[in-house]
Design a protein around this motif. Structure first.
Motif, PDB file in Angstrom:
ATOM      1  N   TYR A  20       8.106 -18.080   7.880  1.00 45.13           N
ATOM      2  CA  TYR A  20       7.934 -19.497   8.221  1.00 45.13           C
ATOM      3  C   TYR A  20       8.399 -19.739   9.661  1.00 45.13           C
ATOM      4  CZ  TYR A  20       8.687 -24.562   8.166  1.00 45.13           C
ATOM      5  OH  TYR A  20       8.687 -25.896   8.474  1.00 45.13           O
ATOM      6  N   GLN A  21       9.500 -19.132  10.026  1.00 43.91           N
ATOM      7  CA  GLN A  21      10.033 -19.251  11.380  1.00 43.91           C
ATOM      8  C   GLN A  21       9.015 -18.741  12.410  1.00 43.91           C
ATOM      9  OE1 GLN A  21      13.932 -17.527  11.757  1.00 43.91           O
ATOM     10  NE2 GLN A  21      13.734 -17.234  13.944  1.00 43.91           N
ATOM     11  N   MET A  22       8.238 -17.727  12.015  1.00 50.11           N
ATOM     12  CA  MET A  22       7.256 -17.145  12.936  1.00 50.11           C
ATOM     13  C   MET A  22       5.898 -17.853  12.887  1.00 50.11           C
ATOM     14  SD  MET A  22       8.106 -13.055  12.807  1.00 50.11           S
ATOM     15  CE  MET A  22       7.471 -12.842  11.162  1.00 50.11           C
ATOM     16  N   GLY A  23       5.774 -18.899  12.058  1.00 49.05           N
ATOM     17  CA  GLY A  23       4.541 -19.670  12.118  1.00 49.05           C
ATOM     18  C   GLY A  23       3.802 -19.914  10.820  1.00 49.05           C
ATOM     19  N   ASP A  24       4.229 -19.319   9.719  1.00 54.28           N
ATOM     20  CA  ASP A  24       3.568 -19.626   8.441  1.00 54.28           C
ATOM     21  C   ASP A  24       3.733 -21.111   8.123  1.00 54.28           C
ATOM     22  OD1 ASP A  24       2.762 -17.041   8.054  1.00 54.28           O
ATOM     23  OD2 ASP A  24       3.976 -16.665   6.279  1.00 54.28           O
ATOM     24  N   GLY A  25       2.841 -21.646   7.317  1.00 55.20           N
ATOM     25  CA  GLY A  25       2.885 -23.053   6.952  1.00 55.20           C
ATOM     26  C   GLY A  25       4.025 -23.377   5.990  1.00 55.20           C
ATOM     27  N   TYR A  26       4.527 -24.599   6.098  1.00 53.68           N
ATOM     28  CA  TYR A  26       5.647 -25.011   5.250  1.00 53.68           C
ATOM     29  C   TYR A  26       5.236 -25.093   3.788  1.00 53.68           C
ATOM     30  CZ  TYR A  26       9.811 -27.503   3.677  1.00 53.68           C
ATOM     31  OH  TYR A  26      10.964 -27.852   3.019  1.00 53.68           O
ATOM     32  N   GLN A  27       4.067 -25.647   3.504  1.00 57.09           N
ATOM     33  CA  GLN A  27       3.617 -25.770   2.113  1.00 57.09           C
ATOM     34  C   GLN A  27       3.458 -24.387   1.482  1.00 57.09           C
ATOM     35  OE1 GLN A  27       3.544 -28.696   0.593  1.00 57.09           O
ATOM     36  NE2 GLN A  27       3.136 -27.651  -1.318  1.00 57.09           N
ATOM     37  N   GLN A  28       2.897 -23.469   2.225  1.00 53.75           N
ATOM     38  CA  GLN A  28       2.731 -22.085   1.754  1.00 53.75           C
ATOM     39  C   GLN A  28       4.095 -21.452   1.481  1.00 53.75           C
ATOM     40  OE1 GLN A  28       0.740 -19.695   4.693  1.00 53.75           O
ATOM     41  NE2 GLN A  28       1.224 -17.778   3.668  1.00 53.75           N
ATOM     42  N   THR A  29       5.046 -21.702   2.357  1.00 52.89           N
ATOM     43  CA  THR A  29       6.394 -21.152   2.193  1.00 52.89           C
ATOM     44  C   THR A  29       7.060 -21.738   0.960  1.00 52.89           C
ATOM     45  OG1 THR A  29       6.578 -20.846   4.582  1.00 52.89           O
ATOM     46  CG2 THR A  29       8.644 -20.873   3.325  1.00 52.89           C
ATOM     47  N   LYS A  30       6.939 -23.052   0.762  1.00 51.68           N
ATOM     48  CA  LYS A  30       7.533 -23.690  -0.411  1.00 51.68           C
ATOM     49  C   LYS A  30       6.934 -23.132  -1.697  1.00 51.68           C
ATOM     50  CE  LYS A  30       7.454 -28.159  -0.284  1.00 51.68           C
ATOM     51  NZ  LYS A  30       7.335 -29.596  -0.029  1.00 51.68           N
ATOM     52  N   GLU A  31       5.632 -22.963  -1.724  1.00 51.74           N
ATOM     53  CA  GLU A  31       4.972 -22.424  -2.922  1.00 51.74           C
ATOM     54  C   GLU A  31       5.446 -21.004  -3.212  1.00 51.74           C
ATOM     55  OE1 GLU A  31       0.790 -22.895  -2.193  1.00 51.74           O
ATOM     56  OE2 GLU A  31       0.906 -25.081  -2.338  1.00 51.74           O
ATOM     57  N   ALA A  32       5.604 -20.211  -2.167  1.00 54.98           N
ATOM     58  CA  ALA A  32       6.071 -18.835  -2.351  1.00 54.98           C
ATOM     59  C   ALA A  32       7.519 -18.813  -2.844  1.00 54.98           C
ATOM     60  CB  ALA A  32       5.933 -18.059  -1.042  1.00 54.98           C
ATOM     61  N   ILE A  33       8.361 -19.686  -2.312  1.00 59.51           N
ATOM     62  CA  ILE A  33       9.754 -19.781  -2.768  1.00 59.51           C
ATOM     63  C   ILE A  33       9.782 -20.196  -4.235  1.00 59.51           C
ATOM     64  CG2 ILE A  33      11.886 -21.135  -2.570  1.00 59.51           C
ATOM     65  CD1 ILE A  33      11.413 -21.093   0.508  1.00 59.51           C
ATOM     66  N   ASN A  34       8.978 -21.179  -4.601  1.00 59.66           N
ATOM     67  CA  ASN A  34       8.925 -21.622  -5.995  1.00 59.66           C
ATOM     68  C   ASN A  34       8.479 -20.484  -6.915  1.00 59.66           C
ATOM     69  OD1 ASN A  34       9.785 -24.247  -5.477  1.00 59.66           O
ATOM     70  ND2 ASN A  34       7.710 -24.991  -5.151  1.00 59.66           N
ATOM     71  N   SER A  35       7.525 -19.694  -6.469  1.00 62.44           N
ATOM     72  CA  SER A  35       7.046 -18.571  -7.265  1.00 62.44           C
ATOM     73  C   SER A  35       8.148 -17.526  -7.462  1.00 62.44           C
ATOM     74  CB  SER A  35       5.829 -17.944  -6.586  1.00 62.44           C
ATOM     75  OG  SER A  35       5.407 -16.813  -7.280  1.00 62.44           O
ATOM     76  N   ILE A  36       8.855 -17.210  -6.389  1.00 60.00           N
ATOM     77  CA  ILE A  36       9.957 -16.235  -6.470  1.00 60.00           C
ATOM     78  C   ILE A  36      11.029 -16.730  -7.428  1.00 60.00           C
ATOM     79  CG2 ILE A  36      11.908 -15.276  -5.165  1.00 60.00           C
ATOM     80  CD1 ILE A  36       9.920 -15.100  -2.767  1.00 60.00           C
ATOM     81  N   LEU A  37      11.391 -18.004  -7.321  1.00 59.20           N
ATOM     82  CA  LEU A  37      12.449 -18.547  -8.174  1.00 59.20           C
ATOM     83  C   LEU A  37      12.002 -18.643  -9.632  1.00 59.20           C
ATOM     84  CD1 LEU A  37      13.988 -21.244  -5.807  1.00 59.20           C
ATOM     85  CD2 LEU A  37      14.883 -18.968  -6.371  1.00 59.20           C
TER      86      LEU A  37
END
Length: 104
Positions: A20-37
């Protein structure tokens, strides 16, 4: 066993924060975090007290990743993960309280 999955989860979330810091989208990052959790939640033992304890350990580990001098996007992703972990932990505590009340 529990320490292994906590460490693995922290690494995955840090990797996502870096992406995310390098440019990935925030929504994509949130969805991936939710999936991991969500996957993490399914891998935990069924014992509610253990679940609460493990969520607490994960929360503390992620808080250690909050570095004041870090990139704001890193901090935003880690804070989002921490908020989701707190939610899972509170749900586990509520489940435990409901079980205790039903046996009283």
């Amino acid at each position: 066993m529990q320490d292994d999955i906590v460490g693995e989860c922290v690494i995955q979330i840090k990797r996502l924060a870096g992406m995310y810091q390098m440019g990935d989208g925030y929504q994509q990052t949130k969805e991936a975090i939710n999936s991991i959790l969500s996957d993490f939640n399914h891998r935990l033992e069924r014992d509610v007290l253990v679940r609460v304890m493990v969520w607490g350990i994960l929360n503390a580990s992620l808080k250690n990743s909050l570095i004041i001098s870090a990139d704001p996007r890193w901090i935003e992703a880690i804070r989002y993960a921490i908020s989701r972990v707190k939610s899972f932990k509170h749900n586990a505590m509520a489940s435990h309280a409901a079980r205790v009340a039903s046996h009283a």
